[in-house]
Design a protein around this motif. Structure first.
Motif, PDB file in Angstrom:
ATOM      1  N   PHE B  53       0.794  -1.076  -0.052  1.00  0.00           N
ATOM      2  CA  PHE B  53      -0.082   0.072  -0.015  1.00  0.00           C
ATOM      3  C   PHE B  53       0.914   1.335   0.085  1.00  0.00           C
ATOM      4  CE2 PHE B  53      -2.109  -3.253   2.376  1.00  0.00           C
ATOM      5  CZ  PHE B  53      -3.217  -3.700   1.622  1.00  0.00           C
ATOM      6  N   ILE B  73       0.070  -4.409  -5.554  1.00  0.00           N
ATOM      7  CA  ILE B  73      -0.752  -4.870  -4.261  1.00  0.00           C
ATOM      8  C   ILE B  73      -1.254  -6.394  -4.674  1.00  0.00           C
ATOM      9  CG2 ILE B  73      -2.433  -4.663  -2.585  1.00  0.00           C
ATOM     10  CD1 ILE B  73      -2.584  -1.641  -3.188  1.00  0.00           C
ATOM     11  N   ASN B  74      -1.787  -6.387  -5.924  1.00  0.00           N
ATOM     12  CA  ASN B  74      -2.734  -7.675  -6.339  1.00  0.00           C
ATOM     13  C   ASN B  74      -1.941  -8.858  -6.587  1.00  0.00           C
ATOM     14  OD1 ASN B  74      -1.941  -6.223  -8.460  1.00  0.00           O
ATOM     15  ND2 ASN B  74      -3.950  -6.550  -9.404  1.00  0.00           N
ATOM     16  N   PHE B  78       0.154 -11.985  -0.265  1.00  0.00           N
ATOM     17  CA  PHE B  78      -0.250 -11.737   1.381  1.00  0.00           C
ATOM     18  C   PHE B  78      -1.546 -11.273   1.504  1.00  0.00           C
ATOM     19  CE2 PHE B  78       4.284  -9.644   0.729  1.00  0.00           C
ATOM     20  CZ  PHE B  78       5.015 -11.089   1.009  1.00  0.00           C
ATOM     21  N   ASN B  79      -2.298 -11.411   2.292  1.00  0.00           N
ATOM     22  CA  ASN B  79      -3.482 -10.707   2.558  1.00  0.00           C
ATOM     23  C   ASN B  79      -3.643 -10.066   3.818  1.00  0.00           C
ATOM     24  OD1 ASN B  79      -5.142 -13.602   0.777  1.00  0.00           O
ATOM     25  ND2 ASN B  79      -5.084 -11.351   0.161  1.00  0.00           N
ATOM     26  N   THR B  80      -4.426  -9.042   3.936  1.00  0.00           N
ATOM     27  CA  THR B  80      -4.654  -8.172   5.161  1.00  0.00           C
ATOM     28  C   THR B  80      -5.989  -8.198   5.877  1.00  0.00           C
ATOM     29  OG1 THR B  80      -2.987  -6.670   3.816  1.00  0.00           O
ATOM     30  CG2 THR B  80      -4.060  -5.775   5.688  1.00  0.00           C
ATOM     31  N   TYR B  99     -14.638 -13.363  -2.060  1.00  0.00           N
ATOM     32  CA  TYR B  99     -13.842 -12.267  -2.954  1.00  0.00           C
ATOM     33  C   TYR B  99     -12.743 -12.529  -3.545  1.00  0.00           C
ATOM     34  CZ  TYR B  99     -13.148  -7.837  -5.354  1.00  0.00           C
ATOM     35  OH  TYR B  99     -12.971  -6.712  -6.008  1.00  0.00           O
ATOM     36  N   GLY B 100     -11.553 -13.191  -2.879  1.00  0.00           N
ATOM     37  CA  GLY B 100     -10.341 -13.307  -3.441  1.00  0.00           C
ATOM     38  C   GLY B 100     -10.362 -14.542  -4.374  1.00  0.00           C
ATOM     39  N   VAL B 103     -11.917 -13.290  -7.736  1.00  0.00           N
ATOM     40  CA  VAL B 103     -11.382 -12.243  -8.827  1.00  0.00           C
ATOM     41  C   VAL B 103     -10.132 -13.233  -9.200  1.00  0.00           C
ATOM     42  CG1 VAL B 103     -11.832 -10.184  -7.712  1.00  0.00           C
ATOM     43  CG2 VAL B 103      -9.761 -11.546  -6.727  1.00  0.00           C
ATOM     44  N   ARG B 104      -9.822 -14.183  -8.759  1.00  0.00           N
ATOM     45  CA  ARG B 104      -9.027 -15.149  -9.483  1.00  0.00           C
ATOM     46  C   ARG B 104      -9.647 -16.323 -10.514  1.00  0.00           C
ATOM     47  NH1 ARG B 104      -6.942 -13.968  -4.788  1.00  0.00           N
ATOM     48  NH2 ARG B 104      -4.765 -14.114  -4.449  1.00  0.00           N
TER      49      ARG B 104
END
Lengths: 289, 352
Positions: B53, B73-74, B78-80, B99-100, B103-104
């Motif tokens: 970010f 970022i994408n 890693f995920n936050t 969602y993750g 989008v894949r």
């Protein structure tokens, strides 16, 4: 001793209540009711008969002119709303992406036309769209066309373009505001989870800005459908809209009861449009609560 | 343990303000590492740089030997878990969590199954159809966690995720996060300003202030063996006695020359220094095994639930002593003359 301030308090509250309810009742609701009552009278020659009748409404539904013109006007205004959204959304999106002072300076510039006289703007647009106007002459000078184009000269297309240009700021503002309300960390979250910019836009930004889009569309539609001056000035003979018919009933035809009936019908259309907008807008926005 | 992620010489300035100075930090695979510091210490900036970010001005962030500091970022595995969760308000719990994968381009049937599994893991299986606005703070927290773990990231970044919860719920969520960490064995990088939280959860704590790492070690290390005045003060109600450092870890103070445990980080002889003694390490009365004994007068006794804190005035220096409480009360009164004793290894020396 203590009773007095309370008494004064109550009087003030009464006045405030009266203002809050009284103003809309006196200046909006009563005139509307006046229209409603007037639409139930009828005219013979130049004489007004104060008897209640539905003859004006019957005329609206049976005469072959009015319903098609209303339908055509509604379609026109939907097109205006569509155009305003199509052009306003990218502008609002661009604006909301800007930072700091630049953002609000540009927004102010976009809203300046709202402060200008309607008539001046209309004349400006007339001189652009006319048969010998700026647009045609530019196209000829560029060698794109040989003869002036006529499809946007004093007809319904001219009305469509003019209304869209005039009402564009009313579309930009609500969309801009709804985009501004989207927390920036939702975009970070979307990217964090692997979303591309396009995916973030279509899956997060667009759905969350939909309430703004709907209120923009409602705004533009309602303003466009009530307008009679624009069609009058750039519509020519073929650019006939419902607003112009109402205008002619009050003006040239001098048939106030029939004009009132048409106004009531138009008001009904507007109310339906607002309710539909509120329904869809509210449904989308309800998620935030 | 193998190193998963390495920060090398990372620096960052916002305008004229330097927020990070040459940070070196190795995150080990599978650990629960906590970055602890007050606000403005640069801890969140580190997390945001790893997440992508913000970009560092200097230095590298190495993953598998490759510098990812400027990757988008994408593209980072890693995920936050964001501080205020950042749940998508227009999607259901299932929509948020899936969602993750969505989008894949994962197949819907697979998404549905994985969402079910992950929601069961965070014990939210029954709320899949709810919207975030219909959830409590703790539930939203768990949705945010589920959303971050579903793509099986190499590293999960948690940005003060418990800050908005009330005390009771925070304790539960600490336990819960630790359980999840044990269960999925993914590396957790957790940022907080709460030292109790850091101690309760982390395998390793990285204490930061003014954009620098002050100390990195296990919770017991940073708690019992502070290397600086800041760390000593940051962890609760330590006794800090000002003096001048002498030879071999001793310090000359107004209450006498105190021997301290040396581990090579203490200031040179002659420098101003603090002797640091934890209040719970001090005993009343001369106990066997104690190397240091001082005498003083009780100036206050404060019952505080499980522990009672007595303040003892030793030659003008107030020392806090923490004792286990008893129902019948401790045999201590204000004005009593007492002896205080502690072991040399419980006394640390830090630079003033």
């Amino acid at each position: 001793m203590t009773a007095k301030p309370i008494e004064a308090d109550r009087i003030w509250r009464g006045i405030a209540l009266l203002a809050a309810y009284g103003l809309p009742i006196f200046f909006i609701l009563l005139p509307l009711c006046g229209f409603l009552v007037y639409s139930l009278f009828w005219v013979e020659g130049t004489e007004l008969h104060y008897e209640l009748t539905l003859v004006n409404y019957r005329r609206f539904f049976t005469d072959e002119i009015y319903v098609p013109v209303l339908r055509q006007t509604v379609v026109l205004c939907l097109e205006v709303a569509g155009l305003c959204i199509a052009f306003g959304y990218p502008v609002a999106y661009f604006l909301s992406g800007l930072k700091g002072r630049k953002k609000y300076t540009l927004l102010m510039l976009l809203l300046v036309p709202l402060l200008m006289s309607y008539i001046i703007k209309m004349y400006a647009i007339r001189s652009i769209l006319g048969g010998n106007g700026f647009l045609n002459r530019s196209l000829i000078a560029l060698g794109i066309i040989d003869q002036p184009l006529t499809f946007f000269v004093f007809n319904l297309n001219a009305v469509l373009l003019t209304l869209s240009v005039l009402l564009l700021p009313f579309a930009i503002l609500p969309i801009f505001l709804s985009l501004e309300r989207i927390p920036k960390n939702l975009l970070e979250a979307s990217a964090d989870l692997g979303g591309s910019n396009a995916q973030s836009f279509f899956r997060v930004i667009l759905p969350l800005s939909l309430p703004g889009v709907i209120s923009a569309a409602t705004f533009v539609f309602v303003l466009a459908i009530g307008d009679f001056l624009t069609p009058q000035m750039v519509g020519g003979q073929s650019g006939f809209t419902f607003g112009r018919i109402i205008y002619s009933q009050f003006g040239t035809a001098f048939n106030w009861p029939f004009g009132s009936a048409l106004s009531v019908i138009l008001a009904a259309v507007v109310i339906v449009a607002i309710l539909v907008g509120a329904r869809f807008g509210g449904e989308k926005a309800g998620v935030h609560r | 343990m193998a190193v998963l992620l390495e920060l090398k010489g990372v620096g960052k300035a916002f305008g004229a303000t330097r927020v990070l100075e040459h940070i070196d930090l190795a995150v080990e695979d599978g650990e629960f590492i906590t970055i602890l510091g007050p606000s403005g210490s640069g801890k969140t900036t580190i997390l945001r740089m790893i997440g992508g970010f913000t970009q560092p001005d200097q230095g590298q962030i190495l993953l598998d030997g490759r510098d990812i500091a400027h990757d988008p970022i994408n593209r980072r595995p890693f995920n936050t878990v964001f501080q205020d969760y950042a749940l998508f308000p227009h999607m259901t719990v299932a929509g948020n969590v899936g969602y993750g994968l969505k989008v894949r381009g994962t197949a819907n049937a697979v998404i549905k199954q994985r969402v079910g599994e992950v929601l069961d893991l965070v014990q939210l299986g029954s709320l899949a159809a709810r919207y975030p606005a219909q959830l409590s703070g703790g539930q939203r927290q768990r949705v945010a966690l589920a959303r971050a773990i579903i793509c099986q990231p190499r590293l999960i970044l948690l940005d003060e995720p418990l800050a908005a919860l009330d005390v009771e719920l925070r304790k539960q969520m600490q336990e819960f996060l630790k359980d999840i960490h044990r269960e999925i064995k993914t590396t957790f990088l957790f940022v907080t300003h709460d030292q109790e939280e850091a101690i309760a959860m982390a395998d390793r704590i990285c204490v930061m202030n003014y954009g620098k790492i002050l100390q990195l070690g296990s919770p017991t290390e940073v708690y019992y063996r502070p290397h600086s005045e800041f760390v000593a003060r940051f962890f609760g109600d330590n006794n800090l006695i000002e003096g001048v450092a002498g030879d071999r870890g001793s310090v000359a103070t107004p209450i006498g020359t105190l021997p301290c445990a040396a581990d090579g980080t203490e200031p040179a002889a002659g420098a101003k220094a603090f002797a640091v003694i934890r209040p719970e390490a001090i005993r009343i009365g001369n106990e066997p095994g104690a190397n240091t004994v001082v005498a003083g007068q009780v100036s206050s006794v404060n019952f505080g639930g499980a522990a009672t804190v007595a303040v003892v005035d030793v030659a003008g220096v107030p020392l806090r002593v923490k004792l286990p409480s008893r129902a019948e009360g401790l045999p201590l009164k204000v004005g009593d003359r007492v002896q205080l004793a502690w072991r040399t290894e419980d006394c640390r020396l830090v630079a003033a």
